[in-house]
Design an enzyme around this catalytic site. Sequence first.
Site, PDB file in Angstrom:
ATOM      1  N   SER A 147       0.689  -1.146  -0.167  1.00 30.62           N
ATOM      2  CA  SER A 147      -0.319   0.012  -0.213  1.00 30.62           C
ATOM      3  C   SER A 147       0.962   0.890   0.045  1.00 30.62           C
ATOM      4  CB  SER A 147      -1.005  -0.130   1.188  1.00 30.62           C
ATOM      5  OG  SER A 147      -1.177   1.056   1.597  1.00 30.62           O
ATOM      6  N   TYR A 164      -1.933  -1.626  10.558  1.00 29.45           N
ATOM      7  CA  TYR A 164      -1.993  -1.866   9.016  1.00 29.45           C
ATOM      8  C   TYR A 164      -0.295  -1.475   8.098  1.00 29.45           C
ATOM      9  CZ  TYR A 164      -4.335  -0.605   4.286  1.00 29.45           C
ATOM     10  OH  TYR A 164      -4.767  -1.199   2.657  1.00 29.45           O
TER      11      TYR A 164
HETATM   12  N1  LIG Z   1      -8.848  -0.281  -1.064  1.00 29.10           N
HETATM   13  C1  LIG Z   1      -7.439   1.133  -1.062  1.00 29.10           C
HETATM   14  O1  LIG Z   1      -7.780   1.829  -1.313  1.00 29.10           O
HETATM   15  C2  LIG Z   1      -6.307   0.425  -0.599  1.00 29.10           C
HETATM   16  C3  LIG Z   1      -5.567   0.726  -0.705  1.00 29.10           C
HETATM   17  C4  LIG Z   1      -4.044   0.457  -0.356  1.00 29.10           C
HETATM   18  C5  LIG Z   1      -3.991  -0.906  -0.615  1.00 29.10           C
HETATM   19  N2  LIG Z   1      -5.313  -2.113  -0.580  1.00 29.10           N
HETATM   20  C6  LIG Z   1      -5.077  -2.701  -0.658  1.00 29.10           C
HETATM   21  O2  LIG Z   1      -5.511  -4.095  -1.514  1.00 29.10           O
HETATM   22  C7  LIG Z   1      -5.607  -5.301  -1.341  1.00 29.10           C
HETATM   23  C8  LIG Z   1      -7.089  -5.367  -1.541  1.00 29.10           C
HETATM   24  O3  LIG Z   1      -8.110  -4.375  -1.096  1.00 29.10           O
HETATM   25  P1  LIG Z   1      -9.330  -4.167  -1.394  1.00 29.10           P
HETATM   26  O4  LIG Z   1      -9.676  -2.731  -1.554  1.00 29.10           O
HETATM   27  O5  LIG Z   1      -9.360  -4.845  -2.980  1.00 29.10           O
HETATM   28  O6  LIG Z   1     -10.328  -4.271  -0.227  1.00 29.10           O
HETATM   29  P2  LIG Z   1     -12.206  -5.458  -0.465  1.00 29.10           P
HETATM   30  O7  LIG Z   1     -12.178  -5.409   0.932  1.00 29.10           O
HETATM   31  O8  LIG Z   1     -12.639  -4.625  -1.706  1.00 29.10           O
HETATM   32  O9  LIG Z   1     -10.985  -6.664  -0.954  1.00 29.10           O
HETATM   33  C9  LIG Z   1     -10.308  -7.620   0.185  1.00 29.10           C
HETATM   34  C10 LIG Z   1     -10.946  -8.835  -0.009  1.00 29.10           C
HETATM   35  O10 LIG Z   1     -10.381 -10.230   1.508  1.00 29.10           O
HETATM   36  C11 LIG Z   1     -11.408 -11.118   2.272  1.00 29.10           C
HETATM   37  N3  LIG Z   1      -9.703 -10.771   3.650  1.00 29.10           N
HETATM   38  C12 LIG Z   1     -10.320 -10.269   4.437  1.00 29.10           C
HETATM   39  N4  LIG Z   1      -9.435 -10.620   5.002  1.00 29.10           N
HETATM   40  C13 LIG Z   1      -9.345 -11.991   5.152  1.00 29.10           C
HETATM   41  C14 LIG Z   1      -8.171 -13.592   5.453  1.00 29.10           C
HETATM   42  N5  LIG Z   1      -8.399 -13.211   6.351  1.00 29.10           N
HETATM   43  N6  LIG Z   1      -7.902 -14.388   4.516  1.00 29.10           N
HETATM   44  C15 LIG Z   1      -8.563 -14.149   3.555  1.00 29.10           C
HETATM   45  N7  LIG Z   1      -9.023 -13.054   2.533  1.00 29.10           N
HETATM   46  C16 LIG Z   1      -9.725 -12.288   3.397  1.00 29.10           C
HETATM   47  C17 LIG Z   1     -12.312  -9.897   2.056  1.00 29.10           C
HETATM   48  O11 LIG Z   1     -13.190 -10.555   2.312  1.00 29.10           O
HETATM   49  C18 LIG Z   1     -12.356  -9.137   0.841  1.00 29.10           C
HETATM   50  O12 LIG Z   1     -13.227 -10.218   0.479  1.00 29.10           O
HETATM   51  C19 LIG Z   1      -6.041  -5.056   0.056  1.00 29.10           C
HETATM   52  O13 LIG Z   1      -4.464  -6.023   1.142  1.00 29.10           O
HETATM   53  C20 LIG Z   1      -5.445  -4.109   0.216  1.00 29.10           C
HETATM   54  O14 LIG Z   1      -5.170  -3.343   2.118  1.00 29.10           O
HETATM   55  C21 LIG Z   1      -6.555  -0.931  -1.182  1.00 29.10           C
END
Ligand SMILES: NC(=O)c1ccc[n+]([C@@H]2O[C@H](COP(=O)([O-])OP(=O)(O)OC[C@H]3O[C@@H](n4cnc5c(N)ncnc54)[C@H](O)[C@@H]3O)[C@@H](O)[C@H]2O)c1
Length: 325
Positions: A147, A164
């Site tokens: 991230s 985080y």
């Molecule tokens: N959305 C943002 O702005 C953003 C920014 C930087 C990084 N990220 C990272 O991107 C990745 C995807 O995030 P997203 O925004 O698509 O979120 P999201 O919540 O839409 O998708 C994440 C998925 O991971 C699943 N999950 C959570 N804990 C889990 C576990 N212990 N085992 C298996 N699955 C699990 C959730 O149920 C969900 O379906 C994450 O690692 C997040 O930290 C997101």
Amino acid sequence: MNFFAGKLAVVTGGGSGMGRELVIQLAVAGCSVATCDVNAASAAETAVLAQAGGPGGVLVTGHTCDVSDEAQVLRFRDELLAQHASEHVDVVFSNAGIGGGESFVTSRREDWERTFATDWWGVYYCARAFLPLLIASGDGVLVNTSSVNGFWATLGPGIPNNAYCAAKFAVKGFSEALIEDLRTHAPQVRVAVVMPGHIGTDIVANSRRARGLPEPELMTETELRDLIPARMWPEGASADQVRQLLVRSNADFRDKAPVTAAQAATIILDGVRSGAWRILVGEDAKTLDWLVRAKPEAAYDYAELGRMGAAQAPPAPEPEPAPEP
Ligand SMILES: NC(=O)c1ccc[n+]([C@@H]2O[C@H](COP(=O)([O-])OP(=O)(O)OC[C@H]3O[C@@H](n4cnc5c(N)ncnc54)[C@H](O)[C@@H]3O)[C@@H](O)[C@H]2O)c1
């Protein structure tokens, strides 16, 4: 030939957001996919959606797995190898992640540790489980999602993000340390680290669910006050107003982001295809990366960062490296 066609990819956290879009776009590109999620129904739904959009010959399977539990990761691995009748995998996207445990000082220890376990140990267990299978591929790629919080350890003034950030720094450090390690010991595998800025997904709501909380409409006032620090509780707001605020803040995070989950997935897949090891997603991520690297000692001086941002546009992005032969 399309880089992903005919390959087998693994995507964790495929039930929502960027993970779901990665699965769908990989299938369209002719890549078979095994995706897992801690939310079983959402992983199954993604598999059905992606299977419907993929060409003949592509197989998309949905699995239930909590990546913070090594035994579940190993079961997921065995299940997918059997279902895909394969002895290797070609690309692994360690994408699952949640927020929570914002303060080391005031957050509950269990919330801090849940976030760290999912965001760091999940990536670590997947690397342990899948590296031998990526080596067996002969041309494997491990794609770990960090991230902007993997290089900038705050969300801004008064908004710490301790667990985080600790986990995402670990993911970035581990992935970078793998570059030379793989070059030396497993040159048939490369690693990429993904650093998204603000992407429109349901991560805010999903992180609340991971904490075991009901939907905002059903939360008790005690649960609300436990979730929202007193200094962040809008002055004079009733519990009902705060419930509505929570619903709205998730919708705004998803719907007002500069980059959609589908656009982010395309950027990630293009980055992997091009051979990049460092994949920044979104202009906000690129600007922040430039600011922090230009003057690291100002990283937490928000006024100085603002002045730097206003004074100078970030340099043009470096050209992408040529694809590996
Ligand atoms: N959305 C943002 O702005 C953003 C920014 C930087 C990084 N990220 C990272 O991107 C990745 C995807 O995030 P997203 O925004 O698509 O979120 P999201 O919540 O839409 O998708 C994440 C998925 O991971 C699943 N999950 C959570 N804990 C889990 C576990 N212990 N085992 C298996 N699955 C699990 C959730 O149920 C969900 O379906 C994450 O690692 C997040 O930290 C997101």
